[in-house]
Design an enzyme around this catalytic site. Structure first.
Site, short mmCIF file in Angstrom:
data_model
loop_
_atom_site.label_atom_id
_atom_site.label_comp_id
_atom_site.label_asym_id
_atom_site.label_seq_id
_atom_site.Cartn_x
_atom_site.Cartn_y
_atom_site.Cartn_z
N CYS A 141 55.84 26.62 63.32
CA CYS A 141 55.94 26.60 64.74
C CYS A 141 55.94 25.16 65.16
CB CYS A 141 54.68 27.38 65.22
SG CYS A 141 54.42 27.15 67.06
N CYS A 167 50.44 24.75 70.65
CA CYS A 167 50.41 26.26 70.14
C CYS A 167 48.63 26.26 69.86
CB CYS A 167 51.19 26.57 68.97
SG CYS A 167 50.60 27.96 68.17
N TYR A 182 38.43 25.86 17.58
CA TYR A 182 37.40 26.63 17.19
C TYR A 182 37.50 27.32 15.87
CZ TYR A 182 40.91 29.46 19.58
OH TYR A 182 42.19 30.01 19.73
N CYS A 197 56.77 32.55 66.93
CA CYS A 197 55.37 32.05 66.30
C CYS A 197 54.74 33.36 66.91
CB CYS A 197 55.03 30.87 66.96
SG CYS A 197 53.00 30.63 66.91
N ASP A 220 40.26 31.04 27.63
CA ASP A 220 41.49 32.14 28.20
C ASP A 220 42.66 31.14 28.46
OD1 ASP A 220 43.14 34.01 29.09
OD2 ASP A 220 42.25 34.57 30.86
N LYS A 226 35.42 41.57 25.45
CA LYS A 226 36.29 41.27 26.61
C LYS A 226 35.35 41.64 27.87
CE LYS A 226 40.54 40.83 26.76
NZ LYS A 226 41.49 40.30 26.37
N GLU A 279 30.77 32.52 20.52
CA GLU A 279 31.23 31.55 21.21
C GLU A 279 32.23 32.04 22.30
OE1 GLU A 279 32.57 30.02 17.63
OE2 GLU A 279 34.74 30.50 18.34
N CYS A 334 52.09 31.75 69.77
CA CYS A 334 52.65 31.19 71.02
C CYS A 334 54.19 31.52 71.45
CB CYS A 334 52.67 29.72 71.14
SG CYS A 334 53.88 28.81 70.07
N LYS A 354 35.42 33.17 24.63
CA LYS A 354 36.82 33.32 24.29
C LYS A 354 37.58 32.70 25.28
CE LYS A 354 40.05 37.18 23.18
NZ LYS A 354 41.05 36.52 23.74
#
Ligand code: IVH
Length: 710
Positions: free
Chosen positions: A468, A473, A260, A450, A151, A356, A147, A453, A149
């Protein structure tokens, strides 16, 4: 080297012991691939190194090595202690399951200790494990369950007399945090389950709490929008959410859980419930039948290790297609009697092993930082890193979000950094390794102007983002056009990002309305632009003129107005001018529109440049009003509805679609025009307001479902 020696060395060399530990770690990681035997005194240093990394992981939540590297070191300890059992000390990391408790929650003892799993990283590891299982169980034909794993964050649940009595974190394996109030907010966990039908009086179940990839992405987006740092992965988000002290917020975060494992069963006196439970797959099915989300569909039963290997390798290919993160597969002996016979070590059961998958973390070097200007003028720093493979993808640049994030993660040019790419989620920096600095690293200096510009940048109070504010711009103009034509906005295919940039540079496109007055003759002359592709482009642009109103609202790029808000707004108006004429108070009466969003909408329409753009678009034939919808006649015709709070059986958007499909009308706020207020969990001010209007019927989600035709 004894503990004292390591510390003495630290003093002599005048080094922080973290650095000594790093040096030792590198040494011991090398040793894992060598066959030189380990001596009694060396083993003590290895234990110290492991304890140090446990502390970094569990206590400081700031690991310096990957899980896989920790496992390599831990296995070396186990191997050595297997050869020399007389060297095992009671405080060896092999003799306990690890720290990990947090203050603030009451502590509870698990009925059965929550062990870890033995990890494997290769098919040969699996074959070795199978050999051991076969020899210990004296059986050649072993039935294995495989099944995912999951996370996430592991939990332990106790149901007594059919009721969820307690939910706890894993903690140190024996004692965990009592997080019952939060656990009850997880919709995939029943608060009541008919265990008594199976003569079960009390049961302890194990499972994993997850945040799905889409919820995680949305959550990270909301953090970024609020100027906060996003999280590196859904696991951290799930574990963090479980520890929030506000259960209503836990509801909003939409966690899910898989169960599980049954760790303990107490039968009703005078009966023999455990006769029912012969196999792991049977337990998983029983939990499913009782209303839990268990991996029934994800579980496979096979005979022999070669079929296990085949399946885990096939499954790894589909890892990204799952809506949640998994970091491997768990292989379990299916027969529970055989599990008992195999027993467990102090660290893990012998009847299970984790396989894993390839790690999705990697270390790299932060080489440079560039700055991108977005459509709202936000300046985002992007780190250029030494290209590195993470989960099958090469990452060479990575967003480091904003100036606060750089400070929080303590990032410097030249740093070694840990990065993670969770599934299809955008890679994130997990941390920098301050311990590995040589002194040559440089501060990251955020620009004051910026980069596109040259205008001075501005940081609004209480925001983490520098902006900005020159709306002309170039970078912003281009980004706004790109947003306008996107898949979720006006969906103009054949007008991709690169074409927009090209047209803009050549002076063929200056602004959003310019999309509808493109000089196709000039475009036809461009390289790579054949007759056919120009015709397609023209067709796509023409077609976009009649998109639904919500898409147009979203396409305008009003700050804080995403797709969901655009839909809410579109539902309340007939023409875009209705929206342009609203004030903050009118907007805030709509579902989920707060002061910030309302303020941003008003500001947008007050800007004459924006209104001029809208008028030009209208003149060019873009539809700015609601599509005439034929009134649907159905069970809910002529009635008005409003939802508040969190629904348990479906998303709010789904419930709203049901109302509309049955001819009902949705309202955005509580008023005497409202017929039904449907209340979910944590209903707030709307409920209070509705209580004051006697003509409004306040009903539950169940009542609402009953109103629909079956
Ligand atoms: S069985 C006694 N099954 O992985 C054995 N664990 O790295 C109980 N995990 O602590 C564990 N998916 O939190 C099992 N399908 C699965 C799992 C699973 C994820 C977690 C669990 C465990 C950790 C060990």
């Amino acid at each position: 080297m004894k503990q004292e020696t390591v510390l003495l060395l630290a003093c002599m060399k005048n080094l922080p012991d973290v650095q000594i530990m790093q040096t030792e770690t590198i040494h011991w990681l090398k040793r894992t691939s060598e066959s030189t035997p380990i001596t009694f005194s060396e083993l003590d240093v290895l234990r110290q190194v492991l304890r140090f990394h446990e502390m970094r992981y569990y206590v400081q939540h700031d690991p310096l090595i990957s899980d896989a590297e920790y496992d390599q070191l831990f296995n070396l300890l186990l191997q050595t202690e297997t050869v020399h059992p007389e060297w095992i000390t009671s405080d060896s990391p092999s003799q306990r399951v690890g720290p990990g408790l947090v203050k603030d929650f009451p502590k509870v003892h698990h009925l059965v200790p929550m062990l870890s799993l033995q990890n494997s990283y290769s098919v040969d590891d699996l074959r070795d494990w199978d050999k051991r299982v076969r020899s210990l169980s004296a059986s050649e034909d072993i039935e294995y369950c495989i099944e995912p794993k999951f996370d996430g964050a592991s939990i332990s649940l106790i149901y007594k007399d059919d009721l969820l009595e307690r939910g706890a974190t894993r903690g140190d394996g024996s004692v965990g945090d009592d997080i019952t109030a939060n656990i009850k907010r997880i919709k995939t966990l029943p608060l009541q389950a008919a265990f008594s039908k199976h003569q079960i009086e009390q049961i302890e179940i194990r499972g994993e709490v997850l945040m799905s990839k889409t919820v995680f992405e949305r959550y990270n987006q909301s953090l970024t929008e609020a100027g906060l740092a996003p999280l590196a992965n859904p696991r951290n988000a799930a574990a963090g959410t479980l520890r929030i002290k506000d259960a209503a917020e836990v509801s909003r975060r939409n966690l899910e859980a898989f169960v599980y494992h049954v760790s303990y069963v107490q039968a009703t006196p005078g009966t023999e419930s455990d006769n029912l439970l012969h196999t792991h797959s049977g337990n998983v099915q029983l939990l499913w039948d009782l209303g839990f989300r268990s991996p029934v569909k994800e579980l496979k039963v096979v005979h022999g290790i070669e079929d296990v290997i085949q399946h885990v390798q096939d499954f790894e290919q589909h890892r990204d297609a799952l809506p949640y993160e998994i970091d491997g597969m768990v292989i379990k002996v299916n027969n529970l009697q055989m599990q008992d016979q195999l027993g467990m070590t102090s660290h893990h059961p012998r009847w299970a092993i984790a396989y894993k998958f390839k790690a999705r973390q990697a270390t790299s070097k932060l080489l440079d930082v560039t700055y991108q200007v977005g459509r709202t003028g936000a300046v985002t720093p992007v780190a250029k890193i030494q290209p590195v493979q993470v989960g099958g993808v090469t990452v060479s640049s990575i967003s480091i979000h904003n100036a606060d994030y750089i400070k929080e993660k303590d990032l410097k040019l030249g740093d070694t950094i840990l990065i993670e790419r969770s599934g299809d989620v955008i890679p994130q920096v997990v941390k920098s390794f301050a311990e590995l600095r040589t002194g040559d690293e440089k501060e990251i200096v955020f620009p004051t102007h910026c980069p596109e510009c040259g205008d001075a940048l501005y940081r609004p109070e209480e925001e983490a983002v520098w902006r900005c504010v020159n709306i002309n711009c170039n970078a912003q103009v281009v980004e706004r056009i790109i947003h306008f034509v996107g898949k979720d906005t006006m969906d103009i295919r054949h007008l991709g990002e690169s074409n927009i940039r090209k047209f803009y540079e050549l002076g063929l496109l200056h602004d959003i309305p310019g999309i509808y007055t493109l000089d196709y003759e000039a475009i036809r002359q461009m390289e790579g632009m054949g007759e056919k592709s120009v015709a397609k482009l023209q067709e796509a642009i023409e077609e976009s003129k009649t998109r639904p109103l919500y898409r147009f609202i979203y396409a305008l790029g009003i700050r804080y107005v995403g797709e969901t808000t655009a839909k809410t707004l579109a539902q309340q108006i007939r023409h875009i001018d209705d929206l342009a004429g609203m004030d903050e108070a009118q907007l805030m009466a709509f579902e989920d529109i707060g002061v910030k969003v309302a303020g941003s909408i008003v500001q947008f329409f007050r800007n004459q440049d924006n209104m001029q753009m809208i008028r030009r678009l209208e003149a060019l034939g873009i539809r700015l009003e609601q599509e005439e919808r034929l009134p649907v006649s159905g069970e809910l015709s002529g009635k008005t509805f409003l939802f508040t709070g969190t629904l348990s059986s479906m998303k709010r958007s789904e419930a709203e679609a049901l109302v509309e499909a049955q001819g009902g009308k949705l309202l955005g706020s509580v008023s005497n025009k409202l017929n039904y207020l449907i209340i979910g969990e944590d209903a707030g001010s709307k409920l209070e307001k509705a209580k004051k209007i006697p003509s409004i019927l306040i009903i539950t989600e169940n009542d609402f479902l009953k109103m629909l035709p079956s």
